[in-house]
Design an enzyme around this catalytic site. Structure first.
Site: not given
Lengths: 430, 430
Positions: A12, A77, A168
């Site tokens: 995000f 990376v 969840e």
């Protein structure tokens, strides 16, 4: 000279930073290990066979295809040299004028990394497919096991950590066993599966209002989840978990506790917090390196009131966009602005029609909380097509109690092929 | 005594056999290595990122959940003892009164099995994900490769075998590079990718009417596919393929040629054809073993006119149902009936809006052929939900030239986890 911006991480924070640079006069390189952006809040749905990987992941390239100033690079990376403004990849280097680091976090095993193989976490799509494989395979194994005691261990699912992911997962696995696969087996009753949720603290979903935590606990109990509060896992091995003196025999253990920054932070040589997150300044840059920003879960952002910004998708988006704004300001010679977090609220779901949500003074629970959760998640799901497909699948699943993605894949990844792939790459390079 | 029927293989032949036994007084055990039934005609769509695995696969258990006389067992069949009527699994044995073997075929490398690692085939969902990973990774690698000549090899896709799978793969990869990802890269033009289709025979789709083969060839050429007829691949290695003296440097080679029966057939000790398929009697039973049937691609069924039944989904379905009927007849002491193949026709698609179909005297090509293909495939796709989802995805992809499932997964299957899984299984067994 057009400034070169390197963004590491396409979650995000990184994605929204890249998008913020549209129409601005910088050259952006967005690096990610994967070729897709993941809608992480729904990852548990893939792990529990409710959604397919393609429903919650979108190729990064197609998300920025129209921004001609953004280049996407798939790569690992391996290090960042802040002094010389250079990012090192496994297969090359990238020099930058401005850097945005957004590589996120993984779960923390509190120094017991050897537990990971027995209790995998849930951060990537491959994690989710592995969890799905383990959960679905447990039922298959149970069908073959004649010994009742052993079958009991096979049908015991332990989830460690009662944050949103843990809750969840527990809710979804309980539903899976009680409804979705209830009629699929002949030699045992899947309804008798046990789902245990372990939490070190004194309530589930501790980030929420205590009254909402209590509602969520109630929903979990209604689904038959055995919630153990104030419980510390002292050992995890192939046969189950130890809680001090108590032994729980369990075939499947899933980890949803703790936060550990992605290892890149250690290579920076700057101040980190206890979880390894980078302590940034109020403008989100690294102290002493005004051209390097850290955003998203990897950043430890202290607010004026002394609290830190939570590791949530909306915070990551705001930070990513703010870092991009500051870079554009700095590129024009203007001063940077301090970041201020706009708390839109938090929400979580517990099973098929129950959720909790809080935003400002607003408190929702039960069916209303679930509706709020559903609305927001569909709204934010990136890409119109995905939204539509996910809505149809959910509607279908909701009315039929079905879960469509109950596929056990990855059983036979022939190692020779992966080797062959490497050799091919070698040969081509030669 | 209720007769025990063991069906090995949950493809079209095995699944439809199991379904045929509904309401009959036999006890059926359906064994498959995977937990899902695969709609194989659309597998190339997963390999080329058009569909997600969940769209073309359905858990076998849910397909037979309402048939209380069918038990599903996930397991690896390691041998069949026809004399003692016993099937051996990696983790157990199954005794039977009647057997239906339907384990299908894989591709044949014509005795050069070492080519498989360089040129994987397409028969399973894991195969498809591996192909997808290779194709999508090629574009990522191209973006990183500064050397033009090396990049050319990276962007060369060779497909061996111009049967339906080869033609469909070639068409889909050509479209992927020319439309879907055309704008996604900054350092090279994906439109310049080369797709080569190698065929040993003198036309593509040799099972079709020569006029239709010619139309398909035309469609392939229009998509820019370089079709090489009468061409034999003499070697495959990590850097490409050899065609006699000609060398083609290619990063990605896919195999869609030849047919080799699944290895179980060799363990039977009965007569096989050149591809290792079992030569069955007219009632589909194995000569000398009237209670053991072989159906689907694994069976070599000679028709009264001397030709053999083709290895197609409709033939597999008909054979599976016929074997079930014969078993029910035999169980009641009635004679078995000879199988007679009802040829409904064949079809194939070449890219986005072109296909060929023939059925009896009917010949369709171009857009009409494609419509016929689309209609039949949607119609036969198992499970209402999948049909609806696939239709939406196709409609979306058709209008936008998009391919939604462009995810490179399986990059990091930590081997430690697979080990851990095995250890867990061990520990539970103990």
């Amino acid at each position: 000279m057009i400034p070169r911006v390197v963004i590491v991480g396409g979650g995000f924070a990184g994605l929204y930073a890249a998008r913020r640079f549209s129409r601005s006069n910088v050259k952006v390189t967005l690096v990610d290990r994967q070729n897709y952006h993941l809608f992480q809040p729904l990852l548990y749905q893939v792990a529990t066979a409710g959604l397919s990987p393609g429903d919650i992941a979108t190729p990064i390239r197609s998300l920025v295809a129209r921004q001609s100033n953004v280049e996407v690079r798939m790569g690992d990376v391996t290090g960042v040299d802040l002094k010389n403004r250079r990012v090192t990849l496994a297969d090359g280097v990238l020099d930058y004028d401005f850097l945005i680091l957004a590589t996120g976090v993984r779960h923390s095993y509190f120094g017991r990394d050897e537990w990971e193989r027995f209790a995998p976490g849930l951060k990537t799509l491959d994690d989710a497919l592995e969890l799905r494989r383990r959960v679905l395979t447990a039922f298959e194994d149970a069908e073959k096991e004649p010994d009742e005691k052993k079958r009991e261990a096979i049908l015991t699912f332990v989830i460690v950590g009662a944050g949103p992911t843990g809750v969840e997962l527990a809710g979804a696995i309980a539903e899976l066993s009680k409804f979705t696969v209830a009629d699929d087996y002949r030699r045992f009753d899947p309804r008798k599966s046990k789902v245990l949720l372990m939490e070190g603290g004194d309530r589930v979903l501790a980030a929420f209002d205590p009254a909402l935590s209590a509602k969520a606990l109630e929903s979990l109990k209604k689904l038959g989840v055995d919630v153990r509060l104030n419980t510390r896992v002292t050992n995890v091995d192939a046969g189950g978990v130890d809680l001090g003196d108590e032994r729980i025999a369990a075939h499947t253990v899933l980890w949803a506790a703790g936060v550990a920054a992605s290892p890149i932070s250690k290579s920076l040589g700057v101040e980190l917090d206890r979880s390894g997150r980078v302590k940034v300044q109020s403008d989100l840059s690294i102290p002493g390196f005004p051209t390097a920003y850290v955003v998203g879960d990897l950043a430890c952002v202290t607010q004026p009131d002394g609290t830190t910004v939570p590791g949530l998708a909306p915070a990551a988006i705001q930070e990513g966009e703010h870092a991009a704004d500051n870079i554009m300001a700095a590129a024009l010679g203007n001063p940077t602005e301090p970041f201020s977090y706009l708390d839109k609220g938090i929400m979580a779901t517990v099973g098929r029609a129950s959720g909790i949500a809080q935003s400002g003074p607003l408190r929702l629970s039960g069916f209303l909380g679930w509706c709020a959760w559903l609305f927001i998640h569909i709204l934010y799901l990136i890409g119109f097509r995905n939204r539509l497909l996910v809505m149809i699948q959910w509607a279908w699943a909701w009315f039929t109690f079905g879960r469509s993605a109950r596929l056990i894949t990855g059983l036979t990844p022939p190692p020779s092929r992966h080797e062959a792939k490497l050799e091919t790459a070698e040969a081509v390079r030669r």
